[in-house]
Each structure stands twice: as structure tokens, then as C-alpha cells.
Design a protein around this motif. Structure first.
Motif, mmCIF file in Angstrom:
data_model
loop_
_atom_site.group_PDB
_atom_site.id
_atom_site.type_symbol
_atom_site.label_atom_id
_atom_site.label_comp_id
_atom_site.label_asym_id
_atom_site.label_seq_id
_atom_site.Cartn_x
_atom_site.Cartn_y
_atom_site.Cartn_z
ATOM 1 N N MET A 85 0.967 -1.567 0.144
ATOM 2 C CA MET A 85 -0.035 0.128 -0.081
ATOM 3 C C MET A 85 0.623 1.575 -0.166
ATOM 4 N N ARG A 86 2.211 1.564 0.708
ATOM 5 C CA ARG A 86 3.135 2.220 0.763
ATOM 6 C C ARG A 86 3.423 2.557 -0.475
ATOM 7 N N ASP A 87 3.472 1.685 -1.562
ATOM 8 C CA ASP A 87 4.276 1.808 -2.488
ATOM 9 C C ASP A 87 3.819 2.312 -3.092
ATOM 10 N N ALA A 88 2.256 1.561 -3.707
ATOM 11 C CA ALA A 88 0.936 1.852 -4.398
ATOM 12 C C ALA A 88 0.712 3.771 -3.912
ATOM 13 N N LEU A 89 0.482 4.435 -2.725
ATOM 14 C CA LEU A 89 0.370 5.584 -2.350
ATOM 15 C C LEU A 89 1.736 6.166 -3.582
ATOM 16 N N ASN A 90 2.642 6.097 -2.927
ATOM 17 C CA ASN A 90 4.057 6.626 -3.488
ATOM 18 C C ASN A 90 3.788 7.168 -5.252
ATOM 19 N N ALA A 91 3.342 5.946 -5.569
ATOM 20 C CA ALA A 91 3.403 5.984 -7.027
ATOM 21 C C ALA A 91 2.722 6.610 -7.641
ATOM 22 N N THR A 92 1.857 7.241 -6.724
ATOM 23 C CA THR A 92 1.041 8.243 -7.748
ATOM 24 C C THR A 92 1.179 9.362 -8.069
ATOM 25 N N GLY A 93 2.520 9.842 -7.271
ATOM 26 C CA GLY A 93 2.907 11.044 -7.251
ATOM 27 C C GLY A 93 2.757 12.273 -6.585
ATOM 28 N N ARG A 94 1.038 11.709 -5.552
ATOM 29 C CA ARG A 94 0.109 12.796 -4.764
ATOM 30 C C ARG A 94 1.419 12.631 -3.393
ATOM 31 N N THR A 95 1.180 13.802 -2.003
ATOM 32 C CA THR A 95 1.705 14.083 -1.254
ATOM 33 C C THR A 95 0.212 13.606 -0.682
ATOM 34 N N ILE A 96 0.893 12.123 0.164
ATOM 35 C CA ILE A 96 -0.399 11.185 0.872
ATOM 36 C C ILE A 96 -0.382 11.183 2.165
ATOM 37 N N PHE A 97 -1.087 10.938 3.512
ATOM 38 C CA PHE A 97 -0.643 11.050 4.641
ATOM 39 C C PHE A 97 -1.616 9.961 4.832
ATOM 40 N N TYR A 98 -0.712 8.697 5.540
ATOM 41 C CA TYR A 98 -0.652 7.188 4.973
ATOM 42 C C TYR A 98 -0.899 7.028 6.815
ATOM 43 N N SER A 99 -2.742 6.646 7.416
ATOM 44 C CA SER A 99 -3.070 6.225 8.259
ATOM 45 C C SER A 99 -2.971 4.781 8.643
ATOM 46 N N ILE A 100 -1.553 3.532 9.591
ATOM 47 C CA ILE A 100 -2.211 2.588 9.589
ATOM 48 C C ILE A 100 -3.252 2.646 10.337
ATOM 49 N N CYS A 101 -3.759 1.429 10.546
ATOM 50 C CA CYS A 101 -4.708 0.886 12.142
ATOM 51 C C CYS A 101 -4.507 -0.514 12.294
ATOM 52 N N GLU A 102 -4.051 -1.362 12.720
ATOM 53 C CA GLU A 102 -3.698 -2.706 13.467
ATOM 54 C C GLU A 102 -3.982 -2.736 14.734
ATOM 55 N N TRP A 103 -4.608 -1.425 15.579
ATOM 56 C CA TRP A 103 -4.642 -1.472 17.017
ATOM 57 C C TRP A 103 -3.815 -1.804 18.177
ATOM 58 N N GLY A 104 -2.763 -1.412 17.121
ATOM 59 C CA GLY A 104 -1.410 -1.366 18.770
ATOM 60 C C GLY A 104 -1.120 -3.122 18.130
ATOM 61 N N VAL A 105 -2.113 -4.403 17.772
ATOM 62 C CA VAL A 105 -1.658 -4.936 17.683
ATOM 63 C C VAL A 105 0.347 -6.244 18.151
ATOM 64 N N ASP A 106 0.692 -5.849 17.268
ATOM 65 C CA ASP A 106 1.968 -5.636 16.905
ATOM 66 C C ASP A 106 3.138 -5.191 16.928
ATOM 67 N N ASP A 107 3.202 -3.937 18.049
ATOM 68 C CA ASP A 107 3.825 -3.329 18.228
ATOM 69 C C ASP A 107 4.033 -1.925 16.979
ATOM 70 N N PRO A 108 2.777 -0.836 16.508
ATOM 71 C CA PRO A 108 3.260 -1.447 15.009
ATOM 72 C C PRO A 108 4.621 0.447 15.267
ATOM 73 N N ALA A 109 4.722 0.861 16.139
ATOM 74 C CA ALA A 109 5.440 2.017 16.799
ATOM 75 C C ALA A 109 6.914 1.668 15.768
ATOM 76 N N LEU A 110 7.208 0.020 16.318
ATOM 77 C CA LEU A 110 9.017 -0.640 16.073
ATOM 78 C C LEU A 110 9.411 -0.481 14.350
ATOM 79 N N TRP A 111 8.186 -0.509 13.784
ATOM 80 C CA TRP A 111 8.555 -0.378 12.400
ATOM 81 C C TRP A 111 7.167 0.142 11.661
#
Length: 229
Positions: A1-27
Motif C-alpha cells: 500500500m505504501r508503494d502504491a500510494l507513493n506511485a501516485t506522485g501525490r502527497t498523501i498522509f497514510y494512516s495505519i491501523c492494526e490497533w497496536g496489536v504488533d507494536d507498530p511504533a517499532l516498524w
């Protein structure tokens, strides 16, 4: 998804949600711009305070371009008091959380509008330094008297004195907890009163507040003149 958004050439804020299950701050910083650190919030004091504490754990992993997201604001939904909502907004702003209004904006009360449009508090959230404020000192029963703080541009410090106790209390912020030398003179601006309350505080600053309420300040250390050196 990151790569697809970047490929648009637009500035997009990508908000990720997996509810903190796998400690997303780390990755998640390599993938998106914010990541939920917790399960869903609900419109209650217990939920809001618990989520603030959970999000605080990950403070060191946030910064410009990637933010910890403790979920949307409940301000204005009716489950908390005015003072509790003001605390909610203050702590979310200090933590550099995305400030997502979660109430019906078509029917906001004057009190809700006052909270979510406080330009001085929002400026703390949007400060270019981008350092997440965190809990720096606790005291009282169950650690319910709390000092939260974080650095801002211009050598300033954002400070929240938060009374999570069930009765009114005085909270003291000592310079040591804020990373200041005890002899430093500090001017203090109250962000909810929109006024400078002290021009030359030294060693510590204290304020008394009602249960479940907070006060939010900007501390600006004063430079020492050559005549005083």
C-alpha cells in the motif's frame, strides 16, 4: 500500500491501523505517517486515561513524518465533563497525536468549539520540533497527580499538570523533572487562559486544580544577561 500510494506522485498522509496489536511504533515508521498504538477509544474518562498511558509508552518512536495515534478525540460526544474533555485535548496535543474531531461538527456546543479550536494548544501539537511530550513525574495515590512535558522549538517546554485524582489538588513541576537547572528563571504562559501568569519562576511551578482537570503551559527559560554572569 505504501508503494502504491507513493506511485501516485501525490502527497498523501497514510494512516495505519492494526490497533497496536504488533507494536507498530517499532516498524510502521518505514511504511506510513501514523499508526494506532491502542485499541479503540470510547467516550469515558477510564478509556481516555488508559489510552493516554498506553500511548505514552511509545513516545520515543514518534517524530516528524511518523506519529503515534491513540485514536480520535471524543471531545463533544457527551460522556465526559468539560474539564475531562479539556484534559483529553491537552494531552493528545502534547503527545503530538493526530487531532481528529470525533463528534458531530454540525452540533458542537460552545464549550466543545472552545476546546477544539484553541490555537495555542494546537500550536503545541503542530510544533515543528515534533517531539512527543510524555509523563515525566507522578505522585499521589495511584500516581494520580501527574506532570507531562515535552520540548518545543525555541528552547521552550510544553507542560501539562494533570490531576487524575478524585478531589482537588496542587501539582508541582520541579525543574529537574523538566530537564532544567534549578536556578533557571522561566516565564510561564497559560494556554487555556491565554495569558502570561509568571515572568520569573525559579526551581519549580505549582498550580491547584479540580479533580480530573489539567492546566497547560509553555515554559520559556529566560537568558541570563552578561551583567548577571
Amino acid at each position: 500500500m505504501r508503494d502504491a500510494l507513493n506511485a501516485t506522485g501525490r502527497t498523501i498522509f497514510y494512516s495505519i491501523c492494526e490497533w497496536g496489536v504488533d507494536d507498530p511504533a517499532l516498524w510502521a515508521g518505514e511504511l506510513g505517517n501514523s499508526w494506532r498504538t491502542t485499541d479503540d477509544i470510547n467516550d469515558s474518562w477510564a478509556s481516555m486515561t488508559m489510552i493516554a498511558d498506553l500511548n505514552d509508552k511509545w513516545a520515543a518512536y514518534a517524530g516528524p513524518g511518523g506519529w503515534n495515534d491513540p485514536d480520535m478525540l471524543e471531545v463533544g460526544n457527551g460522556g465526559m465533563t468539560y474539564q475531562e474533555y479539556r484534559s483529553h485535548f491537552s494531552i493528545w496535543a502534547l503527545m503530538k497525536a493526530p487531532l481528529l474531531i470525533g463528534c458531530d461538527v454540525r452540533n458542537m456546543t460552545a464549550e466543545t468549539l472552545e476546546i477544539v479550536t484553541n490555537k495555542e494548544v494546537i500550536a503545541v501539537n503542530q510544533d515543528p520540533l515534533g517531539v512527543q511530550g510524555r509523563k515525566v513525574y507522578v505522585s499521589g495515590t495511584d500516581d494520580c497527580l501527574q506532570v507531562w512535558a515535552g520540548p518545543l522549538t525555541g528552547h521552550r517546554i510544553a507542560v501539562v499538570l494533570w490531576n487524575r485524582c478524585s478531589k482537588a489538588a496542587t501539582i508541582t513541576a520541579a525543574w529537574g523533572a523538566l530537564g532544567l537547572e534549578s536556578s533557571t528563571s522561566v516565564s510561564v504562559r497559560d494556554l487555556w487562559k491565554h495569558e502570561d501568569v509568571v515572568t520569573d519562576a525559579v526551581a519549580s511551578f505549582r498550580a491547584r486544580m479540580d479533580a480530573h482537570s489539567c492546566e497547560m503551559y509553555i515554559f520559556t527559560p529566560q537568558t541570563v544577561s552578561h551583567s548577571e554572569v
